[in-house]
Design an enzyme around this catalytic site. Sequence first.
Site, mmCIF file in Angstrom:
data_model
loop_
_atom_site.group_PDB
_atom_site.id
_atom_site.type_symbol
_atom_site.label_atom_id
_atom_site.label_comp_id
_atom_site.label_asym_id
_atom_site.label_seq_id
_atom_site.Cartn_x
_atom_site.Cartn_y
_atom_site.Cartn_z
ATOM 1 N N ASP A 23 0.835 -1.202 0.000
ATOM 2 C CA ASP A 23 0.000 0.000 0.000
ATOM 3 C C ASP A 23 0.878 1.263 0.000
ATOM 4 O O ASP A 23 1.891 1.323 0.707
ATOM 5 C CB ASP A 23 -0.882 -0.020 1.261
ATOM 6 C CG ASP A 23 -1.948 1.048 1.250
ATOM 7 O OD1 ASP A 23 -2.763 1.050 0.316
ATOM 8 O OD2 ASP A 23 -1.983 1.872 2.189
ATOM 9 N N GLU A 34 14.590 -15.134 1.066
ATOM 10 C CA GLU A 34 14.846 -16.147 2.097
ATOM 11 C C GLU A 34 13.877 -17.320 1.952
ATOM 12 O O GLU A 34 14.059 -18.362 2.576
ATOM 13 C CB GLU A 34 14.641 -15.547 3.507
ATOM 14 C CG GLU A 34 15.646 -14.480 3.884
ATOM 15 C CD GLU A 34 15.176 -13.683 5.111
ATOM 16 O OE1 GLU A 34 14.219 -14.099 5.807
ATOM 17 O OE2 GLU A 34 15.784 -12.619 5.356
HETATM 18 C C1 NOJ Z 1 -4.425 2.996 -0.930
HETATM 19 C C2 NOJ Z 1 -5.562 2.064 -0.668
HETATM 20 O O1 NOJ Z 1 -5.841 1.345 -1.838
HETATM 21 C C3 NOJ Z 1 -6.701 2.917 -0.201
HETATM 22 O O2 NOJ Z 1 -7.901 2.212 -0.148
HETATM 23 C C4 NOJ Z 1 -6.344 3.506 1.128
HETATM 24 O O3 NOJ Z 1 -7.362 4.369 1.549
HETATM 25 C C5 NOJ Z 1 -5.033 4.274 1.049
HETATM 26 N N1 NOJ Z 1 -4.024 3.584 0.316
HETATM 27 C C6 NOJ Z 1 -4.491 4.541 2.428
HETATM 28 O O4 NOJ Z 1 -4.016 3.347 2.995
#
Ligand code: NOJ
Length: 582
Positions: A226, A299
Amino acid sequence: MTTIAAPTPLTHTEPTPSAPGREWWRSAVIYQVYPRSFADSDGDGMGDLPGITHRLPALRELGVDAVWLSPFQSSPQRDAGYDVSDYRDVDVRFGTLADFDRMLATAHDLGLRVIIDIVPNHSSSDHRWFQEALAAGPGSPERARYIFRDGTGENGDLPPNNWESIFGGGAWTRVTEADGRPGQWYLHLFDKSQPDFDWENPWVWEQFRGILRFWLDRGVDGFRVDVAHGMVKEAGLPDYTPPAHTGSMGGAAPTLETGGIPLEPEIAAHAGGEPATPPYFAQDGVHAIYRDWHTVLDEYSGDRVLCGEAWVEPLDKLARWVRPDEMQQTFNFAYLETPWNAAALRSVIDRSIAAFSSVGAPSTWVLSNHDVVRHATRLALHGENLQGHGIGPKTTGLPDPVFALHRARAATALMLALPGSAYLYQGEELGLPEAIDLPDDARQDPTWFRTNGERYGRDGCRVPIPWEGTEASYGFGPTAASWLPQPSTWAAYTRSSQAGVPGSTLTMYQDALDARRRYDLAFGSPEWIDLGEGTLAFRSGEVTVVVNFGEAPVALPEGEVVLASGALDGGMLPRDTTAWLV
Ligand code: NOJ
């Protein structure tokens, strides 16, 4: 779904490693499961891991190679799980670690790989690490886990800089110190319940290595990372004002005109120059983190992967995320953001293949996910819609759903013919449109609250999906409950009503995935063919792919049609239709 089958035994078949150069992720079609909205086993209206396990055979039947699960870890759910309060446990709403193990074993037994979300840019403010940081006070090692700063202005009552949250409003929140006085500020690029980690701190690196190993030890095949462009901030945290056309996740957001603007999004948005890089995104320092994570994955046996959620442009720059010692894949949001336009698509396809192959990585392709308007609506919207801002009852220029689905199917058939790996978002194989008429009081996206309803946000693409039956929750769970209300029109989109039906969207997806595998299109080298303005055509191995963007039907080349996204008119390809021929 009314009953849940007896738990599957934990046999756990490890996926077999692929030959070098044919690693599974170079060609995989990966299906995004959004756990809240996929399948609910206990009737509380919230999807869960046993529900996913129960429904995995349907994904095998669809013909995908892998699933990606959005967050299911412990979380107060202020950003639908992208606010993690314990990275090593399953949220009670979704089940237990044992449920996770069972889901993973079942997926592997079915021949499906599983990648999971990891959220390293920020934690939940409920996380023990953040609570300890609050308690420990300024200057403490605990505060150094996150980005705390003194305020500016006479009494420190102004934020440390002018950054804005991606969800709207300011990116800093002031805390109250132990003595009851207003104190330092902490940075949150997203909601105030999502404090950003300080990746300058080796302690943070150590924690995340441990988290990766925790899930790799359980057998996951990789991670979707993310905000993979956001973990490192420019030294000194300088002020920054984003250009007007910036989408919700920080990428440039084009206007989604249906007609005639053959400019690539990033060029359209920035009128020719190198796009501006905000001091909180796409900093060079992030690459050291992925090189480190790459060694952690090494790993482990098997082909484990990292896929970056990096809203970075242009594509040449994004390709740095997938250099041989970094991630294996990154989402291609330039493709997702490209309007339905032959010239623009041809350009982005060429640039994607060139950029990714220059570093030996596959391109990925994606049209929908849990952050954008579903492409069965988006590609036919008239007028401006900034990515992440969402659409709702007051949005103008909404398309006719039948027309829009027709176009979306053509777009999918084009995407699945391209070389590399493709991502599907749950429900797109059913042709689901965006849910537009959600009542205000049902909305849950922090974007909606942080902008006082000015931006609808992303709830419209997150509504629980329909499986069977004619009444809510359409088989999503054993009761009528669903955490966001399902439109009554969704009875027409259930999986059971489409299964085995010639011409249904589900059947088209199955046929496309089958033919993609049969003709090895994921390893193809497309060569463009000129069939005139308003068409896009290429040959990839044995297959010729033709897409008609124009209003008038075009004559198909010689050959047997092996896939058509819509009905053909004799030897003619109608508007907004894609055909594959051999
Ligand atoms: C990207 C994620 O796909 C989204 O849903 C989220 O709100 C933001 N990152 C923050 O984590």
